[in-house]
Design an enzyme around this catalytic site. Structure first.
Site, mmCIF file in Angstrom:
data_model
loop_
_atom_site.group_PDB
_atom_site.id
_atom_site.type_symbol
_atom_site.label_atom_id
_atom_site.label_comp_id
_atom_site.label_asym_id
_atom_site.label_seq_id
_atom_site.Cartn_x
_atom_site.Cartn_y
_atom_site.Cartn_z
ATOM 1 N N GLU A 22 -4.447 -9.656 3.656
ATOM 2 C CA GLU A 22 -5.284 -9.338 4.811
ATOM 3 C C GLU A 22 -6.511 -10.240 4.959
ATOM 4 O OE1 GLU A 22 -2.928 -5.608 3.969
ATOM 5 O OE2 GLU A 22 -3.912 -7.168 2.801
ATOM 6 N N GLU A 49 0.821 -1.212 0.000
ATOM 7 C CA GLU A 49 0.000 0.000 0.000
ATOM 8 C C GLU A 49 0.858 1.267 0.000
ATOM 9 O OE1 GLU A 49 -4.170 -1.063 2.132
ATOM 10 O OE2 GLU A 49 -2.393 -1.618 3.289
#
Length: 698
Positions: A162, A141
């Site tokens: 995740e 990210e």
């Protein structure tokens, strides 16, 4: 600033002494060709690559401070971000995240990550991510927030894992990635790969998908990346990206929702929340999208699922690498040649794996030349497939094929150091095999059995050297399933066990030491599970009701689908073995015996619809149960059987049962192993684990 102060107060009021802080080390770099000065940030937690960079609150504040200093300067033309050797960054400090004690704190960690990372894309100068090593979760990210990205062709892992742990990408991933590479590619990384045993992609594949704008070789990656950045800044290199706003978002999102339903049947909220966020990215502003990520992340951080996922992760990453009860590695004997008795599919899969991982000669034996040719041919054909996919070179393929040979006599085992049998699951047959093998092998040769349920002690009772017999139980398909149950028989010595564990490590399997007990761990629990479901059907419960009674767990297969995969005859054989050992807890279904006698592969037709004739074999019971009653019956039975197994010392601890079920039966990560799930749901009395393990603190 007010938010920063609030976040600092919330997130540093608890003890952060244990956080390994990833520092943002800044140095000025003069770019080639007179392009100007870049502030290059190197992410480094002070450890080598075995302890990757992660971000907790202190690390995020450190990066924020570095960016503030950079933003205040007027002499810079760009900012770059890279990582320490072999590692870019692998995301959030999950140990710290799991210790958050309130939703307010959970919102704060999401908001802080967004605040810091988005600055990279909102500075008055361009930003460049130079992805030199593994980039996972929040690490990827960071790169997505930058204006431009380069990646090394040697990067082994790029991922957003995740959902695998019960979370969503919470620092921009669900909003930035779909806009960068399109919804279909983003869904693959955010949802599909995590649900496929947490699959990762490499640097080359990330470049192909459009995650990075340029790719360079590892040897001079940073130098070439800086040259490329200079060309971009001077207008000599143009970066063009497709506009995905007009793409078809509805179909990939609908397809992904169907896939998630098929795999989880609504059991895990994280993939569904991730899908909603990806869908939102099509029309939302950056502020709206990031706020939605904060809300989703906070909800999931404060649930049991994250703790359960982290418990599972710890088992497969730590406990699996240090097997309980394994003897000293120095006792292991060297293996320079492997023998495989049998040439069926399982034996052929094993031979291929031994050849690929150990790179030693592997010889299969069988009594029938046609079967032998088929077995060796299977291994050679699979090697050809690896060559066609570019997984091995032509030279490597030829060498591997030369390693796998066949023989009609066991004399070929004379110089073997490790011989494993994979013949029919019959004690008398296996005893005969080992008598023949022992007559030709050396005194130091390890004898291994792939039995799934039979007693090693009985199997070795007539051997001259029963101390060298060990259980080496693979799961099907051999190359894919990571678990290896290593079984210690009544006479197995430490050198033999050490050799088995050493071979298991070389095969890249996760090995668990198991006592010589009927069906060991996975098959014993699956048989108890299946037995209760089948008994409910025998008693009159509609098959479809029993089949879907445990859908809320998100198991990889429904019970009768699993039976069809294993084969009714195998399932019946294991049930009979366990019934003989434990008649009070394991039954043998007469209707199952009818199914086996019918020759049908199971209750499903080739088109996956129920086969009415097969289903009719289970008709006749007069005491049906509801789905809730079947569910309770099965889970109570599992809790009982695990308690008995622990009392018997089948494994060292409950964690080993959890590890076996996760790796050998596909028990869902999000449930955190079977024992913590039974603890949380109230079926374990007393508890198997301490309160707060794989769940929120009481």
């Amino acid at each position: 600033m007010n938010n920063l102060n609030t976040w600092r107060t919330l997130l540093t009021k608890r003890n952060t002494d244990e956080e390994v802080v990833t520092k943002a080390l800044v140095r000025d770099v003069r770019l080639p060709g007179g392009a100007g000065t870049m502030a290059l940030i190197t992410l480094d937690n002070g450890f080598d690559h075995t302890k990757p960079n992660t971000f907790g609150p202190l690390g995020l504040f450190a990066l924020n401070g570095a960016l503030s200093e950079i933003e205040a300067r007027t002499d810079l033309v760009a900012v770059g971000v890279t990582g320490k050797p072999f590692i870019f960054a692998v995301g959030a400090d999950l140990k710290g995240a799991s210790a958050l004690s309130s939703r307010e704190e959970a919102l704060a960690i999401g908001g802080l990550g967004h605040h810091v990372f988005r600055r990279l894309g909102e500075l008055p100068i361009p930003s460049f991510a130079f992805v030199n090593g593994a980039a996972m979760g929040g690490g990827l990210e960071i790169a997505l927030h930058c204006t431009y990205r380069t990646i090394s062709s040697g990067v082994p892992a790029v991922a957003l894992p995740e959902c695998f742990l019960g979370l969503v990408p919470g620092w921009g991933g669900t909003q930035l990635l779909p806009r960068l590479i399109g919804p279909a590619g983003a869904i693959k990384l955010i949802i599909e790969n995590p649900l496929a045993q947490n699959r990762v992609i490499d640097g080359a594949r990330a470049f192909e998908l459009g995650v990075a704008d340029a790719m360079f070789e590892p040897a001079d990656f940073l130098e070439e990346s800086l040259r490329w950045a200079a060309r971009v800044l001077q207008g000599e290199e143009t970066v063009s990206r497709p506009d995905h706003a007009a793409a078809d978002w509805d179909k990939p999102i609908a397809d992904a929702r169907f896939l998630v339903d098929m795999k989880l049947r609504g059991a895990s909220p994280a993939p569904y929340r991730a899908l909603d966020l990806v869908s939102l990215a099509r029309t939302s502003s950056r502020d709206e999208g990031f706020a939605a990520e904060d809300e989703a992340l906070a909800d999931l951080l404060m649930g049991d699922e994250l703790r359960a996922g982290l418990y599972s992760f710890d088992l497969v990453q730590r406990r699996a690498k240090r097997p309980a009860g394994a003897p000293d590695r120095s006792l292991a004997r060297k293996v320079t040649k492997v023998g495989v008795v049998g040439a069926g599919l399982m034996a052929s899969q094993m031979a291929l794996l031994f050849a690929r991982r150990l790179e030693v000669p592997v010889v299969l034996t069988d009594l029938d030349q046609a079967r032998l040719d088929k077995g060796v041919g299977y291994a050679h054909a699979e090697i050809d497939k690896l060559l066609a996919r570019g997984r091995v070179s032509a030279d490597k393929a030829n060498r591997l094929k030369a390693l796998v040979t066949g023989s009609l006599t066991k004399d070929a085992f004379a110089d073997a150091d490790f011989v494993i049998e994979a013949v029919f699951e019959d004690l008398a047959v296996k005893k005969q095999v080992f008598a023949e093998v022992e007559a030709v092998v050396s005194a130091e040769c390890t004898l291994a059995t792939n039995t799934s349920s039979l007693s090693l002690t009985e199997m070795g009772s007539d051997l001259k050297h029963p101390e060298r017999l060990v259980g080496f139980h693979f799961f099907n398909p051999v190359a894919v399933m990571p678990l290896l149950e290593i079984v210690k028989g009544g006479s197995t010595d430490d050198a033999t066990l050490a050799t088995a564990f050493a071979v298991g490590r070389s095969l890249k399997k996760s090995s668990v030491l198991v006592k010589d007990a009927p069906a060991f761990v996975v098959n014993r629990l699956l048989t108890r599970f299946m037995g209760e479901v089948i008994a409910a059907v025998d008693e009159g419960t509609p098959l479809e009701t029993a089949e879907h009674a445990l859908d809320d767990l998100g198991l990889p297969m429904t019970p009768f689908a699993l039976l069809q995969l294993v084969g009714p005859a195998v399932g019946l054989h294991v049930a009979e073995t366990l019934h003989e050992a434990f008649p009070d807890r394991f039954g043998v279904s007469e209707n199952m015996a009818k199914l086996v006698a019918s020759g049908k592969p199971g209750v499903y037709a080739p088109d996956f619809s129920l086969d009415p004739e097969a289903v009719a074999l289970f008709a006749g019971g007069a005491s049906p149960s509801s789905a809730a009653e079947v569910r309770r019956r099965v889970l109570e039975a599992l809790a009982e059987e695990i308690r008995v197994m622990l009392d018997e010392g089948v494994v060292a601890a409950a964690q080993d049962i959890d590890l076996c079920m996760i790796l050998g039966a596909g028990w869902p990560f999000h449930l955190g192993g079977v024992t913590p799930f039974l603890d949380r749901s109230g079926f374990a009395r007393p508890r198997f684990l301490e309160p707060g393990v794989a769940s929120l603190p009481a």
